[in-house]
Design a protein around this motif. Structure first.
Motif, PDB file in Angstrom:
ATOM      1  N   VAL A 156       0.840  -1.208   0.000  1.00 44.79           N
ATOM      2  CA  VAL A 156       0.000   0.000   0.000  1.00 44.79           C
ATOM      3  C   VAL A 156       0.870   1.251   0.000  1.00 44.79           C
ATOM      4  N   GLN A 157       1.958   1.207   0.748  1.00 42.77           N
ATOM      5  CA  GLN A 157       2.856   2.365   0.788  1.00 42.77           C
ATOM      6  C   GLN A 157       3.582   2.543  -0.552  1.00 42.77           C
ATOM      7  N   ALA A 158       3.962   1.447  -1.191  1.00 40.94           N
ATOM      8  CA  ALA A 158       4.723   1.515  -2.440  1.00 40.94           C
ATOM      9  C   ALA A 158       3.862   1.915  -3.637  1.00 40.94           C
ATOM     10  N   ALA A 159       2.600   1.489  -3.647  1.00 40.19           N
ATOM     11  CA  ALA A 159       1.729   1.754  -4.800  1.00 40.19           C
ATOM     12  C   ALA A 159       0.320   2.109  -4.339  1.00 40.19           C
ATOM     13  N   PRO A 160       0.132   3.246  -3.665  1.00 37.56           N
ATOM     14  CA  PRO A 160      -1.178   3.573  -3.097  1.00 37.56           C
ATOM     15  C   PRO A 160      -2.296   3.673  -4.136  1.00 37.56           C
ATOM     16  N   GLU A 161      -1.968   4.007  -5.355  1.00 36.00           N
ATOM     17  CA  GLU A 161      -2.985   4.148  -6.398  1.00 36.00           C
ATOM     18  C   GLU A 161      -3.653   2.823  -6.773  1.00 36.00           C
ATOM     19  N   ALA A 162      -3.052   1.709  -6.413  1.00 33.63           N
ATOM     20  CA  ALA A 162      -3.622   0.396  -6.706  1.00 33.63           C
ATOM     21  C   ALA A 162      -4.629  -0.057  -5.646  1.00 33.63           C
ATOM     22  N   TYR A 163      -4.696   0.678  -4.533  1.00 31.35           N
ATOM     23  CA  TYR A 163      -5.494   0.254  -3.388  1.00 31.35           C
ATOM     24  C   TYR A 163      -6.563   1.281  -3.043  1.00 31.35           C
ATOM     25  N   ALA A 164      -7.649   0.807  -2.451  1.00 31.72           N
ATOM     26  CA  ALA A 164      -8.686   1.706  -1.939  1.00 31.72           C
ATOM     27  C   ALA A 164      -8.048   2.594  -0.874  1.00 31.72           C
ATOM     28  N   PRO A 165      -8.429   3.865  -0.812  1.00 29.89           N
ATOM     29  CA  PRO A 165      -7.736   4.798   0.086  1.00 29.89           C
ATOM     30  C   PRO A 165      -7.874   4.488   1.571  1.00 29.89           C
ATOM     31  N   TRP A 166      -8.850   3.722   1.964  1.00 27.39           N
ATOM     32  CA  TRP A 166      -9.000   3.356   3.373  1.00 27.39           C
ATOM     33  C   TRP A 166      -8.153   2.148   3.760  1.00 27.39           C
ATOM     34  N   LEU A 167      -7.647   1.407   2.767  1.00 22.34           N
ATOM     35  CA  LEU A 167      -7.000   0.130   3.070  1.00 22.34           C
ATOM     36  C   LEU A 167      -5.775   0.281   3.967  1.00 22.34           C
ATOM     37  N   GLY A 168      -4.948   1.286   3.741  1.00 22.10           N
ATOM     38  CA  GLY A 168      -3.785   1.475   4.593  1.00 22.10           C
ATOM     39  C   GLY A 168      -4.171   1.693   6.045  1.00 22.10           C
ATOM     40  N   GLY A 169      -5.140   2.561   6.290  1.00 22.26           N
ATOM     41  CA  GLY A 169      -5.570   2.872   7.650  1.00 22.26           C
ATOM     42  C   GLY A 169      -6.197   1.686   8.354  1.00 22.26           C
ATOM     43  N   VAL A 170      -7.066   0.943   7.666  1.00 21.27           N
ATOM     44  CA  VAL A 170      -7.706  -0.200   8.326  1.00 21.27           C
ATOM     45  C   VAL A 170      -6.702  -1.325   8.546  1.00 21.27           C
ATOM     46  N   THR A 171      -5.730  -1.455   7.641  1.00 24.32           N
ATOM     47  CA  THR A 171      -4.698  -2.482   7.819  1.00 24.32           C
ATOM     48  C   THR A 171      -3.799  -2.131   9.001  1.00 24.32           C
ATOM     49  N   GLU A 172      -3.501  -0.842   9.189  1.00 28.74           N
ATOM     50  CA  GLU A 172      -2.722  -0.428  10.370  1.00 28.74           C
ATOM     51  C   GLU A 172      -3.470  -0.769  11.656  1.00 28.74           C
ATOM     52  N   ARG A 173      -4.794  -0.573  11.670  1.00 29.29           N
ATOM     53  CA  ARG A 173      -5.576  -0.931  12.868  1.00 29.29           C
ATOM     54  C   ARG A 173      -5.482  -2.431  13.117  1.00 29.29           C
TER      55      ARG A 173
END
Length: 188
Positions: A156-173
């Motif tokens: 998600v950090q390397a290619a954020p455009e490939a992922y839904a914008p909430w995915l990084g935050g929910v994955t961190e939780r």
């Protein structure tokens, strides 16, 4: 796929307290209305989580990779009941028990559709029972894939455009919960 744009969602304040309701369509029109949502992660025994690539027909962030499934409870509806329904609708599986592992509040605008997400997002974790077979609805899901939580955070950090914008935050939780949890179905 039946349109859910006329369904009602629960509007909330920054603390998750109910303030009213609106249609899905109205809640996702710019500038957006803060509303309750859920993001489900299904996790297999080895620790990998299931991702879905959102179908091209999705009104928000089509063809981006997201968590196992997500959605909105109707006003007054239990989160886990709503999440179980979405699992059945999107992936063709029976509901599993869920543990809430955190909340992620965010705003994102879809550059393709112009729709917005302004959500108070409850992150739910469920264990995949042995032998579970997925039957994704092609109107909802383009593809499925399994990934470790650590690899997902890196991707998600390397290619954020490939992922839904909430995915990084929910994955961190989810990652924080797994670090704090004892060994077992919800732990590492």
């Amino acid at each position: 796929m039946l349109s859910r744009e006329a369904d009602l969602v629960e509007l909330v304040d920054d603390h998750g307290t109910v303030t009213g309701s609106a249609t899905v369509l109205d809640a996702h029109e710019s500038p957006g209305l803060l509303h309750r949502a859920f993001s489900v992660f299904l996790r297999e025994e080895s620790g990998r989580v299931l991702l879905q690539q959102r179908a091209a027909a999705k009104t928000r962030f089509p063809l981006r990779w997201g968590n196992t499934c997500c959605g909105h409870p109707r006003p007054g509806e239990d989160l886990t009941t709503a999440a179980g329904k979405r699992l059945a609708e999107e992936l063709g599986v029976e509901p599993v028990p869920f543990t809430e592992v955190g909340v992620y509040v965010y705003f994102a605008e879809d550059p393709v559709t112009g729709r917005v997400e302004r959500e108070y997002d409850h992150v739910l974790l469920g264990a995949v029972p042995a032998g579970l077979e997925f039957r994704p609805d092609p109107a909802e899901v383009a593809r499925l894939r399994w990934i470790t939580v650590d690899d997902l955070l890196r991707d998600v950090q390397a290619a954020p455009e490939a992922y839904a914008p909430w995915l990084g935050g929910v994955t961190e939780r989810l990652a924080s919960h797994l670090l704090a949890a004892p060994e077992g179905p919800g732990g590492r």
